[in-house]
Scaffold this motif. Structure first.
Motif, PDB file in Angstrom:
ATOM      1  N   LEU A 139      39.571  22.083  17.873  1.00 47.13           N
ATOM      2  CA  LEU A 139      39.046  22.822  16.726  1.00 47.13           C
ATOM      3  C   LEU A 139      37.876  23.728  17.091  1.00 47.13           C
ATOM      4  N   GLY A 140      37.255  23.512  18.219  1.00 48.53           N
ATOM      5  CA  GLY A 140      36.079  24.307  18.570  1.00 48.53           C
ATOM      6  C   GLY A 140      34.836  23.761  17.896  1.00 48.53           C
ATOM      7  N   SER A 141      33.687  24.074  18.472  1.00 40.83           N
ATOM      8  CA  SER A 141      32.424  23.536  17.976  1.00 40.83           C
ATOM      9  C   SER A 141      31.876  24.292  16.768  1.00 40.83           C
ATOM     10  N   GLY A 142      32.376  25.503  16.538  1.00 36.96           N
ATOM     11  CA  GLY A 142      31.862  26.309  15.436  1.00 36.96           C
ATOM     12  C   GLY A 142      30.686  27.172  15.816  1.00 36.96           C
ATOM     13  N   ASP A 143      30.256  27.163  17.077  1.00 38.64           N
ATOM     14  CA  ASP A 143      29.163  28.030  17.521  1.00 38.64           C
ATOM     15  C   ASP A 143      29.535  29.497  17.309  1.00 38.64           C
ATOM     16  N   ASP A 144      28.564  30.296  16.874  1.00 41.04           N
ATOM     17  CA  ASP A 144      28.836  31.692  16.532  1.00 41.04           C
ATOM     18  C   ASP A 144      29.390  32.486  17.708  1.00 41.04           C
ATOM     19  N   HIS A 145      28.810  32.289  18.916  1.00 39.42           N
ATOM     20  CA  HIS A 145      29.275  33.090  20.049  1.00 39.42           C
ATOM     21  C   HIS A 145      30.685  32.702  20.461  1.00 39.42           C
ATOM     22  N   VAL A 146      31.059  31.428  20.273  1.00 37.70           N
ATOM     23  CA  VAL A 146      32.425  30.985  20.550  1.00 37.70           C
ATOM     24  C   VAL A 146      33.382  31.576  19.510  1.00 37.70           C
ATOM     25  N   ALA A 147      32.957  31.560  18.251  1.00 34.03           N
ATOM     26  CA  ALA A 147      33.785  32.111  17.178  1.00 34.03           C
ATOM     27  C   ALA A 147      34.040  33.598  17.379  1.00 34.03           C
ATOM     28  N   ARG A 148      33.019  34.336  17.819  1.00 31.83           N
ATOM     29  CA  ARG A 148      33.192  35.773  18.043  1.00 31.83           C
ATOM     30  C   ARG A 148      34.163  36.043  19.188  1.00 31.83           C
ATOM     31  N   LEU A 149      34.052  35.274  20.254  1.00 30.49           N
ATOM     32  CA  LEU A 149      34.979  35.457  21.368  1.00 30.49           C
ATOM     33  C   LEU A 149      36.396  35.072  20.960  1.00 30.49           C
ATOM     34  N   CYS A 150      36.522  34.057  20.132  1.00 26.30           N
ATOM     35  CA  CYS A 150      37.840  33.650  19.640  1.00 26.30           C
ATOM     36  C   CYS A 150      38.496  34.774  18.851  1.00 26.30           C
ATOM     37  N   ARG A 197      45.124  41.922  27.858  1.00 25.07           N
ATOM     38  CA  ARG A 197      43.721  41.684  28.148  1.00 25.07           C
ATOM     39  C   ARG A 197      43.607  40.271  28.702  1.00 25.07           C
ATOM     40  N   TYR A 198      43.044  40.137  29.892  1.00 23.98           N
ATOM     41  CA  TYR A 198      43.018  38.847  30.581  1.00 23.98           C
ATOM     42  C   TYR A 198      41.667  38.150  30.385  1.00 23.98           C
ATOM     43  N   TYR A 199      41.744  36.849  30.129  1.00 26.51           N
ATOM     44  CA  TYR A 199      40.553  36.009  29.984  1.00 26.51           C
ATOM     45  C   TYR A 199      40.675  34.863  30.981  1.00 26.51           C
ATOM     46  N   ASP A 232      35.334  23.609  23.849  1.00 25.27           N
ATOM     47  CA  ASP A 232      35.371  24.998  23.408  1.00 25.27           C
ATOM     48  C   ASP A 232      36.223  25.837  24.357  1.00 25.27           C
ATOM     49  N   TYR A 233      36.174  25.519  25.630  1.00 18.93           N
ATOM     50  CA  TYR A 233      37.051  26.167  26.603  1.00 18.93           C
ATOM     51  C   TYR A 233      38.513  25.950  26.205  1.00 18.93           C
ATOM     52  N   LEU A 234      38.876  24.713  25.909  1.00 15.06           N
ATOM     53  CA  LEU A 234      40.250  24.408  25.523  1.00 15.06           C
ATOM     54  C   LEU A 234      40.622  25.151  24.239  1.00 15.06           C
ATOM     55  N   PHE A 235      39.706  25.192  23.297  1.00 13.55           N
ATOM     56  CA  PHE A 235      39.918  25.905  22.037  1.00 13.55           C
ATOM     57  C   PHE A 235      40.172  27.394  22.282  1.00 13.55           C
ATOM     58  N   LEU A 236      39.361  28.007  23.118  1.00  9.87           N
ATOM     59  CA  LEU A 236      39.520  29.433  23.405  1.00  9.87           C
ATOM     60  C   LEU A 236      40.791  29.706  24.197  1.00  9.87           C
ATOM     61  N   MET A 237      41.104  28.869  25.145  1.00  8.59           N
ATOM     62  CA  MET A 237      42.328  29.038  25.928  1.00  8.59           C
ATOM     63  C   MET A 237      43.558  28.959  25.033  1.00  8.59           C
ATOM     64  N   THR A 238      43.573  27.986  24.150  1.00  7.28           N
ATOM     65  CA  THR A 238      44.707  27.812  23.246  1.00  7.28           C
ATOM     66  C   THR A 238      44.855  28.987  22.290  1.00  7.28           C
ATOM     67  N   SER A 239      43.759  29.709  22.053  1.00  5.02           N
ATOM     68  CA  SER A 239      43.792  30.862  21.147  1.00  5.02           C
ATOM     69  C   SER A 239      44.443  32.092  21.771  1.00  5.02           C
ATOM     70  N   CYS A 240      44.655  32.079  23.092  1.00  7.69           N
ATOM     71  CA  CYS A 240      45.313  33.200  23.757  1.00  7.69           C
ATOM     72  C   CYS A 240      46.799  33.239  23.405  1.00  7.69           C
ATOM     73  N   ARG A 241      47.427  34.393  23.652  1.00  4.16           N
ATOM     74  CA  ARG A 241      48.844  34.559  23.327  1.00  4.16           C
ATOM     75  C   ARG A 241      49.767  34.183  24.492  1.00  4.16           C
TER      76      ARG A 241
END
Length: 290
Positions: A139-150, A197-199, A232-241
């Protein structure tokens, strides 16, 4: 009662939980987790800790008395009990997956069962896939900088590249993939996808920043975005296409949990250094192996 032994890092624990959850569901029984490996790891084992508390699950933990029923945790007859269990002579049942391949005994097991293995195949939990996706969704931590990158990731034709180095650099069993693998994966995706776009997510950010420095379409995501236990890493990775993953269970789960309907996943043909190890049950058939 179904008891599953947890060992290894987060990705391994997710496989073990998924298998145990599926068998408990099939048998209409309770699932309990054995955490004894973490308090008494074998020599040479990389220190790990229990991390499934990060997910929306309500685990029960096996007691010392319950583990002794399975010939575990200090029982004086442990070895004899396990031999009899492996031969199918006594109950409770002791199941393992010694050769990575799907163990067909798994879905036939009934009664009290102890699971000792890695269980790295969707075949173990395919009947409750929806439940596993819900319970193990980061679910992600909800931190603003993580949310913006997501939001940035979701708004682009994003490709997750996961680079696993760390302990794999000197691990003769797993091995470490180099830039030739990731470069070939990029060529394949660029030939079939537009405006990618690669992350890049890695346990060695400094190395990745050096290796990917000449790619203007690539962002190396630093550990300031990792979050507790790298969730948060797992959350962001899973958000990729789309995904280019290494021989990592953590990356495997990021790709599998991604819900994008047109996702492309590239995985290594050789998951372990030994080419004789059959990993056909480990990687879903829809993923491209190179």
């Amino acid at each position: 009662m179904i008891v599953v032994k947890l060992m290894g890092g987060l990705g391994n624990q997710m496989f073990q939980y998924a298998a145990g959850r599926a068998l408990a569901h099939a048998n209409k029984d309770v699932l309990k987790l054995d955490l004894s490996h973490y308090s008494n790891p074998p020599p040479g084992c990389v220190p790990r800790k229990y991390e499934l508390y990060n997910f929306n699950i309500k685990p029960e933990f096996a007691t010392d008395e319950e583990l002794q029923r399975f010939g575990r945790h200090g029982s004086p007859k442990r070895l004899l009990t396990r031999v009899k269990q492996l031969l199918g002579c006594v109950q409770p049942c002791y199941l393992t997956d010694p050769d990575i391949k799907f163990n067909p005994r798994f879905k036939k097991a009934t009664g009290d069962i102890y699971l000792d293995g890695y269980w790295q195949s969707t075949k173990y939990f395919e009947e409750i896939e929806g439940t596993i996706r819900t319970e193990l969704q980061p679910l992600g931590s909800g931190d603003d900088h993580v949310a913006r990158l997501c939001e940035e990731i979701k708004g682009s034709n994003s490709v997750c590249i996961n680079v696993r180095r760390g302990d794999f650099l000197n691990n003769s069993f797993h091995g470490c993939l180099g830039m030739d693998y990731f470069g070939e994966g990029r060529k394949l995706l660029d030939a079939s996808l537009k405006n990618t776009r690669y992350y890049v997510f890695s346990d060695d950010v400094a190395w990745c920043r050096e290796q990917f420095s000449g790619s203007p379409d690539t962002t190396v995501v630093g550990h300031e975005y990792a979050g507790p236990d790298f969730m948060d890493y797992l959350f962001l990775m899973t958000s990729c296409r789309h995904f280019i993953i290494p021989n990592s269970s953590f990356a495997w789960w990021a790709a599998w949990l991604c819900s994008h309907p047109e996702k492309r996943v590239i995985a290594p043909l050789r998951w372990f250094n030994d080419p004789k190890i059959d990993t056909s049950d480990l990687v879903p058939g829809s993923w491209l192996r190179i």
